[in-house]
Enzyme design. Structure first.
Site, short mmCIF file in Angstrom:
data_model
loop_
_atom_site.label_atom_id
_atom_site.label_comp_id
_atom_site.label_asym_id
_atom_site.label_seq_id
_atom_site.Cartn_x
_atom_site.Cartn_y
_atom_site.Cartn_z
N GLU A 137 5.22 -12.46 0.82
CA GLU A 137 5.59 -11.56 -0.28
C GLU A 137 6.89 -10.84 0.08
OE1 GLU A 137 2.01 -9.02 -0.81
OE2 GLU A 137 1.12 -10.58 0.42
N HIS A 175 2.66 -12.84 -5.79
CA HIS A 175 1.55 -12.93 -4.84
C HIS A 175 0.92 -14.32 -4.79
CE1 HIS A 175 -1.78 -11.32 -2.43
NE2 HIS A 175 -1.05 -10.22 -2.30
N ASP A 203 -1.23 -9.65 8.57
CA ASP A 203 -1.15 -8.96 7.27
C ASP A 203 -0.15 -7.82 7.48
OD1 ASP A 203 -1.52 -8.13 4.72
OD2 ASP A 203 -3.62 -7.55 4.93
N HIS A 238 -1.05 -2.54 -4.53
CA HIS A 238 -0.55 -3.44 -5.58
C HIS A 238 -0.56 -2.82 -6.98
CE1 HIS A 238 -0.19 -6.32 -2.50
NE2 HIS A 238 -1.35 -6.94 -2.60
N ARG A 255 0.81 -1.23 0.00
CA ARG A 255 0.00 0.00 0.00
C ARG A 255 0.84 1.27 0.00
NH1 ARG A 255 -2.71 -3.92 2.66
NH2 ARG A 255 -4.93 -4.11 2.17
C1 BGC Z 1 -2.28 -7.53 1.31
C2 BGC Z 1 -3.67 -7.77 1.86
C3 BGC Z 1 -4.63 -7.89 0.71
C4 BGC Z 1 -4.17 -8.99 -0.19
C5 BGC Z 1 -5.04 -9.19 -1.40
C6 BGC Z 1 -1.93 -8.65 0.41
O1 BGC Z 1 -0.67 -8.45 -0.14
O2 BGC Z 1 -1.34 -7.41 2.32
O3 BGC Z 1 -4.06 -6.72 2.72
O4 BGC Z 1 -5.94 -8.16 1.18
O5 BGC Z 1 -2.87 -8.71 -0.64
O6 BGC Z 1 -5.27 -8.01 -2.07
#
Ligand code: BGC
Length: 384
Positions: A345, A207, A279, A133, A108
Site C-alpha cells: 500500500e 488495498h 505489517d 482505513h 491507523r
Molecule cells: C493493515 C493491517 C490490517 C489490514 C486489513 C492493512 O493495511 O496494515 O493491519 O489488518 O489492512 O484491515
C-alpha cells in the site's frame, strides 16, 4: 448487459486461462444493489495485450486482475465475484478491505483522534482503540460515481466521491477523484486527486492483495520481494508507529535485495511478533512528492510473473496477509489463510496527524492533493 465502450482494435493474444477474452475496451454491467438501494456496476477493462481487470464503483474494489505469466494469464488479486460477498458478516468480521480504495486515511490513527489548528477531532475507533482505513463505513463501502474512458494508450474508469464535511469525524468536505487506467503496456496506473473546504488529513491508498501465482493457489511466502527502503517505522502493540525510524540493515526488514517473503518471517524479532509477520510502513528512499520512483518489486519464480510498484508517495505499507484466517473463501473456492496474498500500500506514514516529524498529510483549502502509483506487470522468461 450494457456495452458502454468497446473499440475492437485488435484481438488479444490467446491464453490458456482466458481463450475467449474480450477485445480492447471497457464493458459496463450491473453488479447489484446496496442495502441503501444504490445500484452499482462492474467495469471490465481489457487492454491491447489482453490483460483485463474488473472493478466496481462500490468501494472502487478491484475484483480481479488477470496478468500474464510464462504459462498464460491468471487472476492475481484476492477477492470475490459477487457484491454480497463483500457485505457478508464474515467479511465484516475480518475486515480485510480486499481490493478497495481506502480513505480518508489509509492506515491507523492513534486513539482515533488528532488535533489541528487548536481543535481536537474524534474519529471512529474501529480497530481496538485506533482508527483504521477511514473508519466504518470508509471509502471502501461508498458508491462512487463512475465514468469509463478509452484513451490512445489505456482504458479505464474515473471514480468520484464527495465526502461530506464531518464524515467519519474529519473536517471539511472532500471532493475525491481516483482514476484507474490499464495501459497497453500492462501497467495499472492509479491517480488520486482531492480538494477540501477545511484543512484536513488525507492519505488515500489502494488495498489489493496480490498473489502472483494466482489467487487461491497457496501462499506468497515463496515470492521474492524487493523494497527500496533503508528504514521502516517500528510499531507498538496496537500497530501504531512509536515515532522512531529504524534502519533496515541487519534486520528481517531489509528487502533492499530480492528476498523470499518466507525467508525471515518467523525470525525471533519483536516487530514481526507484534504483527504476526510483516505489517509495517517502509520509509521509501526519497521524501518529495513530485517524482514517480520505484518503491518495490515482487516476483513469483514459479509463474515468472513480476510486479513493479512505482509511486510518488513517501511510504509503503507491506502487509503479508497475517490476519487472513481461512474464514473467507475466494473466487476459485479456496479458503484464504495466512499469507494467501500480500498488500503493498503506497501511502504517507501511519498516524502522521499526530506525528509532526513525519511528512505532512494535511490538505488545505485551495490546494489539490495529487498522488500517483503504478503497478507494472511483466513476465520474466528465464526459468526459475
Ligand atoms: C493493515 C493491517 C490490517 C489490514 C486489513 C492493512 O493495511 O496494515 O493491519 O489488518 O489492512 O484491515
Amino acid at each position: 448487459m450494457a456495452l458502454l465502450l468497446c473499440a475492437a482494435r485488435s484481438e488479444p493474444s490467446a491464453s490458456p486461462e482466458s481463450p475467449a477474452a474480450a477485445s480492447r475496451g471497457v464493458e459496463r454491467q450491473a453488479f447489484g444493489t446496496t442495502p441503501a438501494g444504490d445500484s452499482v456496476d462492474v467495469f471490465t477493462l481489457t487492454n491491447e495485450a489482453g490483460m483485463s481487470m474488473r472493478v466496481t464503483n462500490y468501494g472502487g474494489i478491484i475484483l480481479s486482475l488477470r496478468a500474464p505469466g510464462r504459462d498464460g494469464r491468471a487472476d492475481v488479486v484476492l477477492g470475490f465475484d459477487a457484491l454480497d460477498d463483500y457485505r457478508s458478516d464474515a467479511y465484516a468480521a475480518s475486515s480485510p478491505y480486499f481490493g478497495a480504495l481506502i480513505g480518508r486515511y489509509g492506515n491507523r490513527i492513534d486513539e482515533a483522534r488528532f488535533s489541528l489548528n487548536g481543535t481536537t477531532y474524534t474519529l471512529d475507533a474501529n480497530n481496538g482503540p485506533n482508527h483504521l482505513h477511514g473508519g466504518e463505513p470508509g471509502f471502501d463501502e461508498r458508491v462512487w460515481r463512475a465514468d469509463p474512458f478509452e484513451r490512445a494508450d489505456s482504458v479505464g474508469v474515473v471514480l468520484r466521491y464527495v465526502s461530506p464535511d464531518g464524515e467519519a469525524g474529519y473536517p471539511g468536505r472532500l471532493d475525491t477523484e481516483v482514476t484507474y487506467a490499464l495501459t497497453d503496456d500492462n501497467e495499472l496506473v492509479l491517480d488520486y486527486r482531492a480538494t477540501t473546504t477545511k484543512a484536513t488529513p488525507v492519505n488515500l491508498t489502494q488495498h489489493s492483495y496480490f498473489n502472483l501465482g494466482g489467487e487461491g493457489t497457496g501462499t506468497v511466502l515463496d515470492h521474492e520481494l524487493t523494497i527500496d527502503a533503508e528504514a521502516f517505522t517500528p510499531v507498538d502493540s496496537t500497530l501504531i508507529p512509536t515515532g522512531t525510524v529504524r534502519p533496515v540493515a541487519g534486520t528481517p526488514f531489509d528487502f533492499r535485495e530480492p528476498t523470499p517473503i518466507g525467508a525471515r518471517i518467523d525470525a525471533d524479532n519483536r516487530q514481526l511478533g507484534i504483527a504476526q509477520g510483516y505489517d509495517h510502513n517502509f520509509v521509501l528512499a526519497r521524501q518529495d512528492r513530485d517524482t514517480l520512483r520505484r518503491a518495490a518489486r515482487l516476483y513469483d519464480p514459479d509463474s515468472g510473473r513480476e510486479m513493479t510498484v512505482l509511486t510518488t508517495e513517501p511510504g509503503l505499507q507491506f502487509y503479508s496477509g497475517n490476519f487472513l484466517d481461512g474464514s473467507l473463501v475466494g473466487k476459485r473456492g479456496a479458503a484464504y489463510g495466512p499469507h494467501a496474498g500480500l498488500a503493498l500500500e503506497t501511502q504517507h506514514f501511519p498516524d502522521s496527524p499526530n506525528r509532526p516529524a513525519f511528512p505532512s498529510t494535511i490538505l488545505r483549502p485551495g490546494e489539490t492533493y495529487t498522488s500517483r502509483t503504478v503497478y507494472r506487470f511483466s513476465v520474466r522468461t528465464d526459468p526459475p
